[in-house]
Design a protein around this motif. Structure first.
Motif, PDB file in Angstrom:
ATOM      1  N   LEU A 194       0.836  -1.215   0.000  1.00 58.59           N
ATOM      2  CA  LEU A 194       0.000   0.000   0.000  1.00 58.59           C
ATOM      3  C   LEU A 194       0.862   1.253   0.000  1.00 58.59           C
ATOM      4  CD1 LEU A 194      -2.840  -0.993   2.500  1.00 58.59           C
ATOM      5  CD2 LEU A 194      -3.099  -0.512   0.072  1.00 58.59           C
ATOM      6  N   LEU A 246       2.313   1.796  -3.312  1.00 57.14           N
ATOM      7  CA  LEU A 246       1.312   2.254  -4.280  1.00 57.14           C
ATOM      8  C   LEU A 246       0.853   3.686  -3.993  1.00 57.14           C
ATOM      9  CD1 LEU A 246      -0.821  -1.002  -4.486  1.00 57.14           C
ATOM     10  CD2 LEU A 246       0.583  -0.065  -6.318  1.00 57.14           C
ATOM     11  N   TYR A 258       7.166  -4.678 -10.382  1.00 58.30           N
ATOM     12  CA  TYR A 258       8.438  -5.074  -9.763  1.00 58.30           C
ATOM     13  C   TYR A 258       8.906  -6.430 -10.292  1.00 58.30           C
ATOM     14  CZ  TYR A 258       7.260  -1.370  -6.465  1.00 58.30           C
ATOM     15  OH  TYR A 258       6.917  -0.165  -5.909  1.00 58.30           O
ATOM     16  N   LYS A 300       5.893  -8.261  -5.894  1.00 61.26           N
ATOM     17  CA  LYS A 300       5.299  -7.633  -4.691  1.00 61.26           C
ATOM     18  C   LYS A 300       3.770  -7.750  -4.695  1.00 61.26           C
ATOM     19  CE  LYS A 300       9.038  -4.374  -3.680  1.00 61.26           C
ATOM     20  NZ  LYS A 300       9.803  -5.342  -2.866  1.00 61.26           N
ATOM     21  N   LEU A 349       0.285  -9.829  -3.299  1.00 63.46           N
ATOM     22  CA  LEU A 349      -0.116 -10.410  -2.006  1.00 63.46           C
ATOM     23  C   LEU A 349      -0.720 -11.792  -2.256  1.00 63.46           C
ATOM     24  CD1 LEU A 349      -1.623  -7.136  -0.605  1.00 63.46           C
ATOM     25  CD2 LEU A 349       0.596  -8.128  -0.086  1.00 63.46           C
ATOM     26  N   LEU A 401      -4.378 -12.749  -1.366  1.00 67.16           N
ATOM     27  CA  LEU A 401      -5.472 -12.042  -2.032  1.00 67.16           C
ATOM     28  C   LEU A 401      -5.647 -12.573  -3.453  1.00 67.16           C
ATOM     29  CD1 LEU A 401      -4.999  -8.300  -0.955  1.00 67.16           C
ATOM     30  CD2 LEU A 401      -6.130 -10.163   0.240  1.00 67.16           C
ATOM     31  N   MET A 446      -6.085  -2.880  -5.945  1.00 71.50           N
ATOM     32  CA  MET A 446      -5.470  -2.068  -4.886  1.00 71.50           C
ATOM     33  C   MET A 446      -5.152  -0.619  -5.277  1.00 71.50           C
ATOM     34  SD  MET A 446      -3.028  -4.667  -2.804  1.00 71.50           S
ATOM     35  CE  MET A 446      -2.368  -3.534  -1.623  1.00 71.50           C
ATOM     36  N   ARG A 487      -1.535  -4.652 -12.392  1.00 70.19           N
ATOM     37  CA  ARG A 487      -1.664  -3.752 -11.241  1.00 70.19           C
ATOM     38  C   ARG A 487      -0.956  -2.422 -11.531  1.00 70.19           C
ATOM     39  NH1 ARG A 487       0.888  -5.301  -5.481  1.00 70.19           N
ATOM     40  NH2 ARG A 487       2.762  -4.710  -6.637  1.00 70.19           N
TER      41      ARG A 487
END
Lengths: 295, 249
Positions: free
Chosen positions: A207, A210, B102, B106, B108, B111, B119, B167
């Motif tokens: 987070l 981001l 990346y 990176k 999750l 999820l 996100m 993402r």
């Protein structure tokens, strides 16, 4: 998605991920609130009971001889100078005799032949109806004993002392359980949030990478603490209310509880307990967030 | 600044650079030199390849651009903001405008694909419908529409890589950094990823793609910034990038 919707979404996700710990925390907060509010409830009711008992409470100062009205006024003045009292009543020998007759009712014959002046005159001092006056009664009675013409001072000394000790003990228990409430809720919630932060370490890092705002990261954790506090306090109070209902149903009729006229918290006190529990949990949450996230 | 370093700055487009690096060095403790006196510019809307062997400093350069690392020496500006002096709030706002794929993804693992891609959009409070539509669109482009509700941990490396790219591209950011974006992909998936990059480029996104995959460099006429042992050894003209690239290597 609105700000709050996103925060709720995140919080829901957190709770789902760490539900086991959350339930344990909720249980601990509820138990702490239950313990504290139980003793607080008992304390409040005992205090209220004490106030009722004082309606009949008086100090009787027996005098050696009858005194003239001017002397009566002087004694009353001295008493009022020493402390604030509700009222001071002079009872002459004759009045005392009549009162005794009234109390004996049909058995008044036992007084026949005794004469109406065998009872000593007295001054009845009615202390103020508040709790602090209870502790001052001893001091007042000691003072009254020093007044000229006093032969004896009488009041429910042993009962009052025991009542005083009991209320002191209760106050101590309430304060201790209050301290326990503060420690457990703050510590447990702070520990749970720390576990949540640890469990979500990768997510929080993602987070941050981001570009999530601090509020976006902290908001769900604060909300988590708030929910734990609110629900934990609510469950604690509901448990206490159930216990109260059970006790009042089981022990209805003449007895200890009726004597005390045992009642539950007023809505205001219930709300204050809820707010305190919630604020403590939010505090614990903030404490943990600052430590864990080093914000 | 030496003349050699000044040569690396594209002065013709200096008025609107997206990324400016001036004599940037990065030394890791104890004395590992990752970058040495690197100066470069990447203009707004430009697509460049950052090339070099493993350990040349490509990843470090990208980390400096997205402010995960700070340079030991020198100046880095992104969208006219000095990253060495940027505030916490400024950094948060800047990162929202940089999509990063990346090398280690990176993502999750617990999820789902959807949750991971959503996100960056949730962070800027996009509405739910927009998020769902965008995720569907990206998964379609990248050839994994059926993986939407699968946890990341159950995907292959190639699929994870595509999710990481999705993402990074989710918010159609003004600047997208991709570190070895095709490293785990087959030819078809590589094609899909490059199509997505071209689509973003066409829409105005500035792209910096760190790669040593010659196949993606060959097919495009884009500038190449070639690093070797932490030094910028080539800043090619887009028109003859392939020839220069080959010579540089």
């Amino acid at each position: 998605m609105g700000h709050m919707a996103a925060i709720f979404n995140q919080t829901g996700r957190n709770l789902k991920q760490t539900w086991g710990t959350q339930i344990m925390t909720l249980f601990t907060v509820s138990l702490s609130v239950l313990i504290f509010s139980f003793f607080f409830l008992v304390y409040l009711n005992i205090m209220r009971g004490g106030e009722k008992l004082q309606d009949d409470l008086r100090i009787i100062v027996y005098l050696d001889n009858e005194i003239v009205p001017a002397m009566q006024a002087q004694m009353e003045k001295k008493i009022r100078e020493f402390t604030t009292v509700e009222k001071v009543v002079y009872i002459s020998k004759d009045q005392a005799f009549k009162r005794l007759e009234g109390q004996l009712g049909a058995d008044r014959d036992v007084l026949a032949g005794l004469g109406s002046d065998f009872l000593p005159p007295s001054i009845e001092v009615y202390p103020q109806k508040n709790l602090s006056s209870l502790t001052q009664i001893k001091e007042l009675s000691e003072y009254l004993a020093t007044l000229p013409g006093t032969s004896k001072v009488q009041y429910g000394q042993s009962w009052l002392e025991r009542f005083g000790y009991f209320t002191k003990l209760l106050r101590l228990i309430v304060l201790s359980s209050g301290g326990l409430l503060i420690l457990t809720t703050t510590f447990i919630v702070s520990y749970t949030i720390r576990l949540t932060v640890a469990a979500r370490h990768d997510e929080l890092e993602a987070l941050r990478l981001l570009g999530a705002h601090s509020f976006y990261i902290q908001g769900p954790l604060i909300l988590e603490g708030l929910l734990q506090g609110l629900l934990g306090s609510l469950f604690g109070l509901i448990l206490l209310y159930s216990l109260y209902q059970w006790i009042t149903t089981r022990f209805s009729g003449p007895g200890f509880l009726n004597f005390l006229d045992f009642t539950f918290f007023s809505p205001l006190i219930s709300v204050l307990i809820l707010l305190t529990g919630t604020l403590l949990c939010v505090g614990g949450s903030l404490l943990s967030i600052r430590k864990a996230l080093r914000i | 600044m030496s003349d050699a370093n000044l040569d690396n700055i594209d002065l013709n487009n200096f008025t609107r650079p997206m990324v400016v690096a001036v004599r940037v060095s990065k030394v890791y403790i104890p004395d590992i030199v990752a970058l040495k006196d690197v100066s470069l510019t990447v203009n707004k809307g430009e697509m460049v390849f950052l090339t070099g062997m493993s350990g040349a400093g490509k990843t470090t350069m990208l980390k400096l651009i997205c402010a995960i690392e700070k340079p030991t020496k020198g100046l880095i500006e992104v969208a006219e903001q000095d990253l060495t002096k940027i505030s916490q709030t400024g950094l948060q706002q800047l990162r929202q405008k940089i999509g990063v794929a990346y090398q280690d993804f990176k993502l999750l693992p617990k999820l789902t694909v959807f949750e991971n891609i959503a996100m960056p959009m949730e962070i800027i409070y996009q509405n739910s419908v927009t998020i769902h539509n965008r995720v569907d669109e990206l998964l379609e482009i990248l050839g994994i529409p059926d993986k939407k509700n699968i946890p990341i941990g159950k995907l292959s490396r190639g699929e994870q890589q595509r999710v990481a790219i999705a993402r990074a591209a989710a918010n159609a950011p003004p600047l997208l950094l991709a570190d070895e974006p095709t490293g785990n992909l087959d030819a078809d998936s590589t094609e899909r990823v490059m199509d997505l990059f071209h689509h973003l480029h066409g829409a105005g996104t500035t792209l910096i793609i760190a790669t040593h995959d010659e196949s993606i460099i060959q097919r495009d006429l884009h500038r190449i910034l070639d690093l070797k042992q932490g030094e910028l050894i080539l800043n090619s003209d887009p028109r003859d990038n392939l020839a220069n690239y080959r010579q540089g290597i």
